[in-house]
Scaffold this active site. Structure first.
Site, short mmCIF file in Angstrom:
data_model
loop_
_atom_site.label_atom_id
_atom_site.label_comp_id
_atom_site.label_asym_id
_atom_site.label_seq_id
_atom_site.Cartn_x
_atom_site.Cartn_y
_atom_site.Cartn_z
N HIS A 199 34.72 -42.25 -8.49
CA HIS A 199 33.53 -41.90 -7.71
C HIS A 199 33.93 -41.35 -6.33
CE1 HIS A 199 30.68 -43.47 -10.51
NE2 HIS A 199 30.84 -44.75 -10.25
N LYS A 255 26.00 -43.30 -10.69
CA LYS A 255 24.73 -43.20 -11.45
C LYS A 255 24.35 -41.77 -11.82
CE LYS A 255 23.95 -46.69 -12.25
NZ LYS A 255 24.91 -47.56 -13.03
N SER A 262 23.73 -39.82 -27.80
CA SER A 262 22.32 -39.83 -27.38
C SER A 262 22.10 -41.10 -26.56
CB SER A 262 21.39 -39.80 -28.58
OG SER A 262 21.42 -41.07 -29.22
N ALA A 278 21.64 -44.10 -28.91
CA ALA A 278 22.88 -44.53 -29.60
C ALA A 278 23.79 -45.26 -28.62
CB ALA A 278 23.60 -43.31 -30.18
N SER A 281 18.20 -45.09 -9.89
CA SER A 281 19.16 -45.71 -10.81
C SER A 281 20.12 -46.64 -10.05
CB SER A 281 19.95 -44.61 -11.53
OG SER A 281 20.86 -45.15 -12.44
#
Ligand code: PPS
Length: 293
Positions: free
Chosen positions: A106, A46, A226, A229, A136
């Protein structure tokens, strides 16, 4: 993946808590063979992995959005540790993939397979402040059934501070990668810097991987990556995964994309407890984070 509706318990491999199905494929991760030219995007969960993956794929595609629409992000940038019943694992997908490969991981640095260093692979590490990460991550646990039930927000926050969530403690992850960044070929970036000045950070990535970007291509990559987007792009927003596995009506994968959303979740008491935990964990490092814009 369609069978995966059971919220399997976390398992521990080599001292690290990991999602149950991922543990089944752990030997293949440990013995994975890197190739020269592999580029790894590594993060604590996250922290901006998908965002960085989209940026890197667009840099390799010269900003051509048609090329990056070829597949969902988790197929363009396979997740090394991924495993789920009835699905090709991350290691299988990567073994079949042609070079140059961009790989998501990760893993904490101490479990990162040595093979990547032996092959002189580059790593882009993205770190994000712990308070926004835990918020998150909590919502991700709620929406993605590969995780155990998160419990209440209070219970989840405790589990996070105890390092009992998948991929273990946040603090040793960000500190471990910070410590090796100078000895290894690691570009260490911050989610908050990417929000502050995305074009500056995209340029750093391009330079690190040896690509020159014209102003026009840089602007295209900026627009295309972005938050809005990517939220609107099915090839970037994980909506192509069946809703029985990731339920975006519980919480969308592209949720807020901001710095400071933690203020909408932490009570004053939780914040005080977290600050104590944070002070303890981060007293031995010069690594620092921004918690608000
Ligand atoms: S994962 O599951 O660990 O791979 O998740 P990861 O991609 O690392 O992190 C998901 C969070 O990143 C946010 N995100 C973005 N923020 C800003 N701009 C862009 N383009 C962007 N893309 C993804 C996403 O919304 C998750 O953060 P939260 O705070 O939950 O919104």
């Amino acid at each position: 993946m369609k069978d995966m509706t059971s919220r399997p318990p976390i398992k521990v491999v080599d001292g690290m808590p990991i999602l149950g199905p991922f543990a089944e494929n752990w030997e293949n991760v440990k013995t994975f063979q890197a190739r020269a030219g592999d580029l790894v995007i590594c993060t604590y969960p996250k922290s901006g992995t998908t965002w960085m993956s989209e940026i890197v794929d667009l840099i390799f595609s010269g900003g051509d959005a048609q090329k990056t629409q070829r597949d969902a992000i988790y197929l363009r940038v396979p997740f090394l540790e991924f495993a789920a019943p009835g699905m090709p694992s991350g290691t299988e997908a990567l073994n079949r993939m042609e070079s140059p490969r961009v790989i998501k991981s990760h893993l904490p640095v101490e479990l990162f397979p040595e093979t990547f260093w032996e092959k002189n692979c580059k790593v882009i590490y993205v770190a994000r402040n712990a308070k926004d990460v835990v918020v998150s991550y909590y919502h991700f646990y709620r929406m993605a059934v590969v995780h155990p039930e998160p419990g209440t927000w209070e219970e989840y926050l405790d589990a996070f501070m105890q390092g009992k969530v998948a991929f273990g403690p946040w603090s040793s992850h960000v500190k471990g990668w910070w410590e090796v960044r100078r000895q290894r070929d690691v570009l260490y970036l911050f989610y908050e810097d990417m929000l502050e000045d995305p074009k500056r950070e995209i340029q750093k990535v391009a330079e690190f991987i040896g690509k020159e970007l014209s102003e026009e291509v840089l602007e295209k990559i900026h627009q295309r990556t972005s938050f809005q987007a990517m939220k609107d792009n099915p090839m970037a927003n994980y909506t192509t995964i069946p809703s029985s596995v990731m339920d975006h009506s519980i919480s969308p994968f592209m949720r807020k994309g901001r710095c400071g959303d933690w203020k909408n979740h932490f009570t004053v008491a939780q914040n005080e407890r977290f600050d104590e935990y944070y002070g303890r964990e981060m007293s031995d490092t010069d690594l620092s984070f921004r918690f608000q814009d």
